[in-house]
Scaffold this motif. Sequence first.
Motif, PDB file in Angstrom:
ATOM      1  N   ALA A 134     141.095 -74.240  71.415  1.00 58.53           N
ATOM      2  CA  ALA A 134     139.723 -74.331  71.925  1.00 58.53           C
ATOM      3  C   ALA A 134     139.626 -73.732  73.330  1.00 58.53           C
ATOM      4  O   ALA A 134     138.663 -73.013  73.638  1.00 58.53           O
ATOM      5  CB  ALA A 134     139.252 -75.785  71.927  1.00 58.53           C
ATOM      6  N   LEU A 135     140.615 -73.994  74.185  1.00 64.46           N
ATOM      7  CA  LEU A 135     140.606 -73.415  75.530  1.00 64.46           C
ATOM      8  C   LEU A 135     140.701 -71.894  75.481  1.00 64.46           C
ATOM      9  O   LEU A 135     140.056 -71.205  76.266  1.00 64.46           O
ATOM     10  CB  LEU A 135     141.753 -73.976  76.372  1.00 64.46           C
ATOM     11  N   ASN A 136     141.504 -71.377  74.568  1.00 65.26           N
ATOM     12  CA  ASN A 136     141.602 -69.919  74.411  1.00 65.26           C
ATOM     13  C   ASN A 136     140.262 -69.336  73.964  1.00 65.26           C
ATOM     14  O   ASN A 136     139.862 -68.267  74.437  1.00 65.26           O
ATOM     15  CB  ASN A 136     142.714 -69.544  73.436  1.00 65.26           C
ATOM     16  N   GLN A 137     139.570 -70.019  73.065  1.00 61.23           N
ATOM     17  CA  GLN A 137     138.250 -69.560  72.626  1.00 61.23           C
ATOM     18  C   GLN A 137     137.242 -69.632  73.780  1.00 61.23           C
ATOM     19  O   GLN A 137     136.435 -68.725  73.961  1.00 61.23           O
ATOM     20  CB  GLN A 137     137.753 -70.391  71.434  1.00 61.23           C
ATOM     21  N   LEU A 138     137.313 -70.722  74.545  1.00 58.42           N
ATOM     22  CA  LEU A 138     136.417 -70.859  75.697  1.00 58.42           C
ATOM     23  C   LEU A 138     136.679 -69.736  76.706  1.00 58.42           C
ATOM     24  O   LEU A 138     135.741 -69.178  77.271  1.00 58.42           O
ATOM     25  CB  LEU A 138     136.589 -72.223  76.365  1.00 58.42           C
ATOM     26  N   ALA A 139     137.938 -69.383  76.915  1.00 63.41           N
ATOM     27  CA  ALA A 139     138.272 -68.313  77.870  1.00 63.41           C
ATOM     28  C   ALA A 139     137.669 -66.978  77.441  1.00 63.41           C
ATOM     29  O   ALA A 139     137.298 -66.171  78.295  1.00 63.41           O
ATOM     30  CB  ALA A 139     139.779 -68.195  78.016  1.00 63.41           C
ATOM     31  N   ASP A 166     133.869 -67.748  78.272  1.00 62.64           N
ATOM     32  CA  ASP A 166     133.635 -67.957  79.703  1.00 62.64           C
ATOM     33  C   ASP A 166     134.965 -68.327  80.368  1.00 62.64           C
ATOM     34  O   ASP A 166     135.374 -69.488  80.378  1.00 62.64           O
ATOM     35  CB  ASP A 166     132.605 -69.063  79.906  1.00 62.64           C
ATOM     36  N   GLU A 167     135.607 -67.326  80.927  1.00 62.30           N
ATOM     37  CA  GLU A 167     136.939 -67.513  81.505  1.00 62.30           C
ATOM     38  C   GLU A 167     136.949 -68.524  82.654  1.00 62.30           C
ATOM     39  O   GLU A 167     137.884 -69.305  82.793  1.00 62.30           O
ATOM     40  CB  GLU A 167     137.483 -66.168  81.982  1.00 62.30           C
ATOM     41  N   ARG A 168     135.904 -68.520  83.471  1.00 55.98           N
ATOM     42  CA  ARG A 168     135.873 -69.431  84.611  1.00 55.98           C
ATOM     43  C   ARG A 168     135.822 -70.891  84.175  1.00 55.98           C
ATOM     44  O   ARG A 168     136.503 -71.748  84.746  1.00 55.98           O
ATOM     45  CB  ARG A 168     134.707 -69.104  85.543  1.00 55.98           C
ATOM     46  N   LYS A 169     135.038 -71.200  83.148  1.00 52.49           N
ATOM     47  CA  LYS A 169     134.984 -72.580  82.657  1.00 52.49           C
ATOM     48  C   LYS A 169     136.353 -73.023  82.134  1.00 52.49           C
ATOM     49  O   LYS A 169     136.789 -74.142  82.370  1.00 52.49           O
ATOM     50  CB  LYS A 169     133.928 -72.724  81.563  1.00 52.49           C
ATOM     51  N   ALA A 170     137.042 -72.140  81.428  1.00 48.72           N
ATOM     52  CA  ALA A 170     138.377 -72.469  80.922  1.00 48.72           C
ATOM     53  C   ALA A 170     139.342 -72.705  82.082  1.00 48.72           C
ATOM     54  O   ALA A 170     140.171 -73.620  82.037  1.00 48.72           O
ATOM     55  CB  ALA A 170     138.888 -71.351  80.014  1.00 48.72           C
ATOM     56  N   LYS A 171     139.217 -71.904  83.125  1.00 48.34           N
ATOM     57  CA  LYS A 171     140.091 -72.050  84.292  1.00 48.34           C
ATOM     58  C   LYS A 171     139.818 -73.366  85.011  1.00 48.34           C
ATOM     59  O   LYS A 171     140.743 -74.029  85.481  1.00 48.34           O
ATOM     60  CB  LYS A 171     139.894 -70.860  85.236  1.00 48.34           C
ATOM     61  N   VAL A 172     138.546 -73.761  85.088  1.00 47.45           N
ATOM     62  CA  VAL A 172     138.192 -75.040  85.713  1.00 47.45           C
ATOM     63  C   VAL A 172     138.893 -76.184  84.973  1.00 47.45           C
ATOM     64  O   VAL A 172     139.512 -77.054  85.586  1.00 47.45           O
ATOM     65  CB  VAL A 172     136.658 -75.259  85.743  1.00 47.45           C
ATOM     66  N   ILE A 173     138.821 -76.171  83.652  1.00 50.46           N
ATOM     67  CA  ILE A 173     139.474 -77.228  82.855  1.00 50.46           C
ATOM     68  C   ILE A 173     140.978 -77.205  83.066  1.00 50.46           C
ATOM     69  O   ILE A 173     141.614 -78.245  83.264  1.00 50.46           O
ATOM     70  CB  ILE A 173     139.122 -77.078  81.355  1.00 50.46           C
ATOM     71  N   GLU A 174     141.555 -76.026  83.039  1.00 44.60           N
ATOM     72  CA  GLU A 174     143.005 -75.910  83.213  1.00 44.60           C
ATOM     73  C   GLU A 174     143.442 -76.442  84.574  1.00 44.60           C
ATOM     74  O   GLU A 174     144.404 -77.215  84.664  1.00 44.60           O
ATOM     75  CB  GLU A 174     143.431 -74.451  83.049  1.00 44.60           C
ATOM     76  N   LEU A 175     142.734 -76.077  85.628  1.00 41.52           N
ATOM     77  CA  LEU A 175     143.104 -76.531  86.966  1.00 41.52           C
ATOM     78  C   LEU A 175     142.865 -78.026  87.149  1.00 41.52           C
ATOM     79  O   LEU A 175     143.687 -78.720  87.754  1.00 41.52           O
ATOM     80  CB  LEU A 175     142.325 -75.753  88.034  1.00 41.52           C
ATOM     81  N   ARG A 176     141.752 -78.522  86.626  1.00 39.89           N
ATOM     82  CA  ARG A 176     141.429 -79.943  86.812  1.00 39.89           C
ATOM     83  C   ARG A 176     142.342 -80.852  85.997  1.00 39.89           C
ATOM     84  O   ARG A 176     142.819 -81.858  86.502  1.00 39.89           O
ATOM     85  CB  ARG A 176     139.963 -80.204  86.428  1.00 39.89           C
ATOM     86  N   PHE A 177     142.579 -80.497  84.728  1.00 40.11           N
ATOM     87  CA  PHE A 177     143.300 -81.422  83.868  1.00 40.11           C
ATOM     88  C   PHE A 177     144.781 -81.104  83.732  1.00 40.11           C
ATOM     89  O   PHE A 177     145.605 -82.005  83.733  1.00 40.11           O
ATOM     90  CB  PHE A 177     142.614 -81.517  82.506  1.00 40.11           C
ATOM     91  N   PHE A 178     145.134 -79.860  83.611  1.00 40.72           N
ATOM     92  CA  PHE A 178     146.548 -79.507  83.531  1.00 40.72           C
ATOM     93  C   PHE A 178     147.145 -79.387  84.926  1.00 40.72           C
ATOM     94  O   PHE A 178     148.315 -79.675  85.130  1.00 40.72           O
ATOM     95  CB  PHE A 178     146.759 -78.207  82.749  1.00 40.72           C
TER      96      PHE A 178
END
Length: 195
Positions: A136-141, A144-156
């Motif tokens: 799902a994160l790959n699809q989101l990227a 919208d790459e920035r939204k995926a990056k926000v999730i990655e930085l915040r949660f991972f």
Amino acid sequence: MVNLPGGSAREQVTKLLVDWGQGNKEALDLLTPIVYRELHNLAERYLRLERNAATLQPTALVHEAYLKLVAQDAPDWQSRSHFFGVAAHLMRQILVDNARKHRSEKRGGGMANVPLDEALSMSPERSAGVIALDDALNQLAIVDERKAKVIELRFFGGMTVDETANALGISVATVGREQRLAEAWLHREMSRTTA
């Protein structure tokens, strides 16, 4: 924390990262205990948040990510946020690779003798969840790459909203908005694949 002249602890970490990137091996020696502790805390936090927590140990996750981080000859770390963003991405990839491996082994492919603690490192539910989240994160990227990056930085990456804003060069309000939209998108996407 090593006391370097002037600056906050975060600034000191950034200075050590930059010095390391410029070839100063002493900076890496000073940096190692500091970032290792933070990486371990990040891994513990991430694994604690997992609904189907298995026996995967934070130490194993940190060791693998840390080895990949320090294996670089002359890394170009721009800041503490940059370093931990890369670490978050590596941890995500390690978890996904581990989940895919576990899923493959569950189906009988490449059966080999492994230590019990390694064999128990992922439950089937967790493997499927980690893989679904990664997909799902790959699809989101793609969308919208920035939204995926926000999730990655915040949660991972375990970064605060302020750190995420700083790392991405956007406002705190934008991080909050992007995170809410990304979470809704991921929830909808993952609901479709599990339905």
